[in-house]
Design an enzyme around this catalytic site. Structure first.
Site, PDB file in Angstrom:
ATOM      1  N   ALA A  94       0.826  -1.203   0.000  1.00  0.00           N
ATOM      2  CA  ALA A  94       0.000   0.000   0.000  1.00  0.00           C
ATOM      3  C   ALA A  94       0.862   1.254   0.000  1.00  0.00           C
ATOM      4  O   ALA A  94       1.877   1.316   0.693  1.00  0.00           O
ATOM      5  CB  ALA A  94      -0.907  -0.003   1.231  1.00  0.00           C
ATOM      6  N   HIS A  95       0.453   2.251  -0.798  1.00  0.00           N
ATOM      7  CA  HIS A  95       1.191   3.517  -0.816  1.00  0.00           C
ATOM      8  C   HIS A  95       0.332   4.640  -1.365  1.00  0.00           C
ATOM      9  O   HIS A  95      -0.603   4.410  -2.123  1.00  0.00           O
ATOM     10  CB  HIS A  95       2.499   3.401  -1.611  1.00  0.00           C
ATOM     11  CG  HIS A  95       2.355   2.909  -3.016  1.00  0.00           C
ATOM     12  ND1 HIS A  95       2.101   1.593  -3.334  1.00  0.00           N
ATOM     13  CD2 HIS A  95       2.447   3.556  -4.202  1.00  0.00           C
ATOM     14  CE1 HIS A  95       2.059   1.448  -4.655  1.00  0.00           C
ATOM     15  NE2 HIS A  95       2.253   2.647  -5.202  1.00  0.00           N
ATOM     16  N   ILE A  96       0.675   5.836  -0.923  1.00  0.00           N
ATOM     17  CA  ILE A  96       0.019   7.058  -1.382  1.00  0.00           C
ATOM     18  C   ILE A  96       1.049   7.869  -2.143  1.00  0.00           C
ATOM     19  O   ILE A  96       2.148   8.107  -1.643  1.00  0.00           O
ATOM     20  CB  ILE A  96      -0.505   7.898  -0.193  1.00  0.00           C
ATOM     21  CG1 ILE A  96      -1.526   7.113   0.624  1.00  0.00           C
ATOM     22  CG2 ILE A  96      -1.100   9.223  -0.685  1.00  0.00           C
ATOM     23  CD1 ILE A  96      -1.929   7.798   1.924  1.00  0.00           C
TER      24      ILE A  96
END
Length: 127
Positions: A94-96
């Site tokens: 997961a990453h933004i």
């Protein structure tokens, strides 16, 4: 859990961090200052991230924005989260994406992030 074969789990050249998340430069930036904010523990997608870790990620996004404001003075930002391969997620951690935007970096910025996806630009205006 940290996965030893995950490039985001093992990333140690971090720019900012808190107890649950870290931020580092994107290796393939779309704009100067493009950062990634990721949980320190391994979660495949954003929707797998526990609420407390999401809060920590949001706090780090705010800190990263303040850093980029001071360093680069962008005129705006795009935030991006890709969930799953069909949505363009290539690293299954997961990453933004925190992407600074600059006046004139595209001719017409209406549509925001869609300007970075050529096929979406052709559809702009159709709903």
């Amino acid at each position: 859990m940290i996965k030893p074969d995950c490039i985001f789990c093992t990333k140690d050249d971090v720019l900012l961090e808190n107890d649950l998340a870290k931020a580092f430069w994107d290796l393939h930036p779309v704009r100067k200052g493009h950062l990634l904010v990721v949980p320190k523990q391994h979660y495949a997608t954003y929707f797998d991230v526990p609420a407390a870790t999401r809060v920590a990620m949001d706090q780090l996004v705010d800190q990263a924005k303040a850093y980029l404001d001071q360093r680069y003075q962008p005129a705006g930002y795009n935030l991006g989260i890709n969930v799953g391969a069909a949505a363009g997620q290539t690293v299954m951690h997961a990453h933004i994406h925190l992407i600074p935007r600059y006046t004139g970096d595209v001719k017409d910025p209406r549509g925001g992030i869609r300007k970075m996806i050529p096929a979406a630009v052709r559809r702009l205006g159709r709903h």
